[in-house]
Design an enzyme around this catalytic site. Structure first.
Site, PDB file in Angstrom:
ATOM      1  N   SER A  30      -2.312   5.794  -2.629  1.00  0.00           N
ATOM      2  CA  SER A  30      -3.335   4.882  -2.164  1.00  0.00           C
ATOM      3  C   SER A  30      -4.475   5.454  -1.815  1.00  0.00           C
ATOM      4  O   SER A  30      -5.404   4.677  -0.829  1.00  0.00           O
ATOM      5  CB  SER A  30      -2.481   3.895  -1.109  1.00  0.00           C
ATOM      6  OG  SER A  30      -1.265   3.503  -1.366  1.00  0.00           O
TER       7      SER A  30
ATOM      8  N   HIS B  59       7.101  14.238 -10.201  1.00  0.00           N
ATOM      9  CA  HIS B  59       6.270  12.972  -9.132  1.00  0.00           C
ATOM     10  C   HIS B  59       7.598  12.243  -8.615  1.00  0.00           C
ATOM     11  O   HIS B  59       8.578  12.101  -9.217  1.00  0.00           O
ATOM     12  CB  HIS B  59       5.503  12.053 -10.320  1.00  0.00           C
ATOM     13  CG  HIS B  59       4.757  10.839  -9.660  1.00  0.00           C
ATOM     14  ND1 HIS B  59       5.400   9.785  -9.370  1.00  0.00           N
ATOM     15  CD2 HIS B  59       3.573  10.989  -9.295  1.00  0.00           C
ATOM     16  CE1 HIS B  59       4.580   9.186  -8.588  1.00  0.00           C
ATOM     17  NE2 HIS B  59       3.246   9.755  -8.824  1.00  0.00           N
TER      18      HIS B  59
ATOM     19  N   GLU C 236       8.387   9.179  -8.534  1.00  0.00           N
ATOM     20  CA  GLU C 236       8.825   7.954  -9.624  1.00  0.00           C
ATOM     21  C   GLU C 236       9.878   8.743 -10.620  1.00  0.00           C
ATOM     22  O   GLU C 236      10.856   8.135 -11.043  1.00  0.00           O
ATOM     23  CB  GLU C 236       7.757   7.342 -10.286  1.00  0.00           C
ATOM     24  CG  GLU C 236       7.119   6.516  -9.285  1.00  0.00           C
ATOM     25  CD  GLU C 236       5.471   6.077  -9.725  1.00  0.00           C
ATOM     26  OE1 GLU C 236       5.131   6.566 -10.817  1.00  0.00           O
ATOM     27  OE2 GLU C 236       4.682   5.841  -8.730  1.00  0.00           O
TER      28      GLU C 236
ATOM     29  N   LYS D  73       0.432   6.695 -14.913  1.00  0.00           N
ATOM     30  CA  LYS D  73       1.606   6.440 -15.157  1.00  0.00           C
ATOM     31  C   LYS D  73       1.858   5.458 -16.362  1.00  0.00           C
ATOM     32  O   LYS D  73       1.207   6.010 -17.393  1.00  0.00           O
ATOM     33  CB  LYS D  73       1.962   5.463 -13.989  1.00  0.00           C
ATOM     34  CG  LYS D  73       1.571   5.893 -12.567  1.00  0.00           C
ATOM     35  CD  LYS D  73       2.073   5.190 -11.359  1.00  0.00           C
ATOM     36  CE  LYS D  73       1.271   5.759 -10.134  1.00  0.00           C
ATOM     37  NZ  LYS D  73       2.124   5.526  -9.060  1.00  0.00           N
TER      38      LYS D  73
ATOM     39  N   GLY E  80       1.322   3.797  -4.130  1.00  0.00           N
ATOM     40  CA  GLY E  80       1.087   2.316  -4.719  1.00  0.00           C
ATOM     41  C   GLY E  80       1.531   1.109  -3.721  1.00  0.00           C
ATOM     42  O   GLY E  80       1.627   0.098  -4.158  1.00  0.00           O
TER      43      GLY E  80
ATOM     44  N   GLU F  52       2.493  13.881  -1.651  1.00  0.00           N
ATOM     45  CA  GLU F  52       2.528  12.402  -1.896  1.00  0.00           C
ATOM     46  C   GLU F  52       3.750  11.689  -0.968  1.00  0.00           C
ATOM     47  O   GLU F  52       4.737  11.755  -1.566  1.00  0.00           O
ATOM     48  CB  GLU F  52       2.694  12.044  -3.271  1.00  0.00           C
ATOM     49  CG  GLU F  52       1.447  12.617  -4.201  1.00  0.00           C
ATOM     50  CD  GLU F  52       1.544  11.860  -5.409  1.00  0.00           C
ATOM     51  OE1 GLU F  52       0.363  11.396  -5.736  1.00  0.00           O
ATOM     52  OE2 GLU F  52       2.180  11.652  -6.177  1.00  0.00           O
TER      53      GLU F  52
ATOM     54  N   ASN G  64      -3.582   9.776 -12.115  1.00  0.00           N
ATOM     55  CA  ASN G  64      -1.995   9.509 -12.726  1.00  0.00           C
ATOM     56  C   ASN G  64      -2.051   8.151 -13.350  1.00  0.00           C
ATOM     57  O   ASN G  64      -2.012   7.311 -12.400  1.00  0.00           O
ATOM     58  CB  ASN G  64      -1.017   9.938 -11.885  1.00  0.00           C
ATOM     59  CG  ASN G  64       0.412   9.579 -12.301  1.00  0.00           C
ATOM     60  OD1 ASN G  64       0.657   9.502 -13.481  1.00  0.00           O
ATOM     61  ND2 ASN G  64       1.256   9.394 -11.371  1.00  0.00           N
TER      62      ASN G  64
HETATM   63  C1  PEP Z   1       0.407   8.547  -7.698  1.00  0.00           C
HETATM   64  O1  PEP Z   1       0.818   7.973  -8.659  1.00  0.00           O
HETATM   65  O2  PEP Z   1       0.653   9.858  -7.706  1.00  0.00           O
HETATM   66  C2  PEP Z   1      -0.198   7.692  -6.653  1.00  0.00           C
HETATM   67  C3  PEP Z   1      -0.465   8.366  -5.651  1.00  0.00           C
HETATM   68  O3  PEP Z   1      -0.397   6.391  -6.864  1.00  0.00           O
HETATM   69  P1  PEP Z   1      -1.302   5.388  -5.983  1.00  0.00           P
HETATM   70  O4  PEP Z   1      -2.695   6.173  -5.862  1.00  0.00           O
HETATM   71  O5  PEP Z   1      -1.573   4.088  -6.822  1.00  0.00           O
HETATM   72  O6  PEP Z   1      -0.788   5.350  -4.632  1.00  0.00           O
END
Ligand code: PEP
Length: 249
Positions: free
Chosen positions: A213, A95, A97, A12, A173, A167, A10
């Site tokens: 992460s 997501h 975000e 972003k 992040g 998630e 992803n």
């Molecule tokens: C994501 O954007 O769905 C995500 C899990 O980001 P990260 O791997 O950077 O934590």
């Protein structure tokens, strides 16, 4: 039941279209592994050039979002047939975000999931609890509610082809990966929830990713858990490290 792993990046709001093409070209040889489905969900403006750049490789290009209407006065939104017209087969829906910054709710997630299926696009449906919810001990209840609403009016045949990304918000992040046990526990609970909504065959078929992460170091243990069928990867999908994540075995 053996499910093909799906490892998705992803991106972003990162990379200009020309930078995105350069990154696809850099990652192409590193992610050449037909044993897993490899997807990069990229900013809308980079979808077409990335599809061109990925031609002839195992890379699928997906979208990070999509609107739930067919067309019309929805300034700034992307319609499902705009995605299918250029060959997009995957879209990230809900997501955290988008839920946090763009007011997406379980209801809009369900509308988008329905619309994606109507157009033959595989939704990567995101769910996940906040740190507060985890500390209050309501993680599984909360995730079950998100899943039940996301799948309202979705048939078992459709659900079998869906991808769910678990998630935990506190792990996105932040560099804080859920422990393997925490990730497996919730992914297993999601599968139980799908079995309750539909049946065991649907639960056995649906693919459930862990996201938050993920790195080359954490991927091997996470992705070999019985209920974790791959990952949704943010930061590390913008780096050559993603090749190691795809080749986690
Ligand atoms: C994501 O954007 O769905 C995500 C899990 O980001 P990260 O791997 O950077 O934590």
């Amino acid at each position: 039941m053996s499910r093909k792993k799906i490892i998705a990046g992803n991106w972003k709001m990162n990379k200009t279209p020309s930078e995105a093409v350069a990154l696809i070209n850099e990652l192409k040889p590193l992610v050449a592994n037909d044993e897993v489905d490899v997807v990069f969900c990229v900013p809308a403006i980079s979808i077409i050039p990335c599809i061109e750049a990925a031609k002839g490789s195992n890379i699928n290009i997906g979208a990070e979002n999509m609107y739930f209407e067919e067309s019309g006065a929805f300034t700034g939104e992307i319609a499902p047939n705009m995605l299918t017209d250029v060959g997009v087969k995957y879209v990230v829906i809900g997501h955290s975000e988008r839920r946090e910054y763009f007011a997406e709710t379980d209801i809009t997630v369900n509308k988008k999931v329905k619309k994606a299926f109507e157009h033959g696009i595989t939704p990567i449906i995101c769910c996940g609890e906040s740190l507060e919810q985890r500390e209050q001990g309501v993680t599984i209840d909360f995730i079950r509610q998100q899943i039940k609403i996301a799948f309202l009016d979705i048939t078992a045949e459709q659900a079998k082809t869906a991808v769910i990304a678990y998630e935990p918000i506190w792990a996105i992040g932040t560099g804080k990966v859920a422990t393997t046990e925490q990730a497996q526990e919730v992914c297993a609970a999601i599968r139980v929830c799908i079995a309750e909504i539909y049946d065991q065959a649907t639960a056995d078929a649906i693919r459930i990713q862990y996201g938050g992460s993920v790195t080359a170091a954490s991927a091997p243990e996470l992705f070999t858990q019985p209920d974790i069928d791959g990952g949704l990867v943010g930061g590390a999908s913008l780096k050559p490290e993603f090749g190691k994540i795809v080749n986690y075995k």
